[in-house]
Design a protein around this motif. Structure first.
Motif, PDB file in Angstrom:
ATOM      1  N   MET A  87      27.035   0.783-141.852  1.00 48.49           N
ATOM      2  CA  MET A  87      27.882  -0.388-141.961  1.00 48.49           C
ATOM      3  C   MET A  87      27.975  -1.103-140.625  1.00 48.49           C
ATOM      4  SD  MET A  87      29.636  -2.006-144.129  1.00 48.49           S
ATOM      5  CE  MET A  87      30.918  -3.173-144.284  1.00 48.49           C
ATOM      6  N   GLU A  88      28.029  -0.295-139.534  1.00 46.61           N
ATOM      7  CA  GLU A  88      28.156  -0.888-138.210  1.00 46.61           C
ATOM      8  C   GLU A  88      26.883  -1.647-137.846  1.00 46.61           C
ATOM      9  OE1 GLU A  88      29.844   1.588-135.134  1.00 46.61           O
ATOM     10  OE2 GLU A  88      28.438   0.743-133.711  1.00 46.61           O
ATOM     11  N   THR A  89      25.724  -1.107-138.249  1.00 48.87           N
ATOM     12  CA  THR A  89      24.475  -1.813-137.936  1.00 48.87           C
ATOM     13  C   THR A  89      24.376  -3.111-138.721  1.00 48.87           C
ATOM     14  OG1 THR A  89      23.318  -0.516-139.605  1.00 48.87           O
ATOM     15  CG2 THR A  89      23.210   0.274-137.325  1.00 48.87           C
ATOM     16  N   LEU A  90      24.917  -3.137-139.915  1.00 51.25           N
ATOM     17  CA  LEU A  90      24.919  -4.385-140.679  1.00 51.25           C
ATOM     18  C   LEU A  90      25.739  -5.447-139.956  1.00 51.25           C
ATOM     19  CD1 LEU A  90      25.301  -3.189-144.374  1.00 51.25           C
ATOM     20  CD2 LEU A  90      23.305  -4.178-143.301  1.00 51.25           C
TER      21      LEU A  90
END
Length: 166
Positions: free
Chosen positions: A1-4
């Motif tokens: 989610m953080e990379t998104l």
């Protein structure tokens, strides 16, 4: 989610939104008006055919057999016109969906290539940082006394302990 969240590009999102809205506008502007005009013309033609059949019925009340034949012909013509109108509408809608799908595929491919480019740039940056870090370690090792091997090994171990890879 953080990379998104990190890879999210507001500019790309806005451009894609504008392109989608533009595509919808073009479809409404150039595709739907001709369809509606065609359907209205066909509906008027059907209505005219039904009116003609009704007038013929009033004029020929004495000729019941001819009246039934005219009504059957008018209904068959109306059904045929409605069938043709539905076929044209279905074909136009299918073509519009296919075109929208093609455009969406193009946008997805462009986004994927942009993501791939950014990924390659990030990998190049990481490689550059690793090379710089290696050079810094080598400089520190060389600055220490080169003749004392124990000191060199101790220094390398300390530096490797200090490095944290993400």
């Amino acid at each position: 989610m953080e990379t998104l969240l990190n890879d999210f590009s507001p500019g790309l999102f806005i451009v894609q939104t504008i392109l989608l809205l533009g595509l919808i506008f073009l479809l409404v502007r150039f595709a739907w008006k001709p369809i509606l005009t065609s359907l209205n013309e066909r509906e008027a033609g059907i209505q005219d055919a039904l009116d003609a059949a009704e007038n013929a019925k009033k004029e020929m009340q004495n000729l019941q057999a001819d009246n039934d034949r005219l009504l059957k012909e008018a209904r068959a013509e109306r059904d045929e016109m409605l069938k043709e109108a539905r076929e044209i509408k279905d074909k136009t809608v299918a073509d519009a969906k296919e075109q929208a799908s093609i455009e969406a595929d193009k946008m997805i491919k462009q986004a994927q290539s942009a993501i791939e480019g950014e990924k390659k740039a990030a990998m190049a940056d990481i490689k550059s940082q690793v090379a710089n870090l290696s050079i810094e370690i080598a400089e520190k090792v060389i600055k220490e006394e080169l003749s004392d091997k124990k000191k060199q090994l101790k220094l390398v171990d300390e530096m490797l302990g200090d490095i944290k890879l993400n």
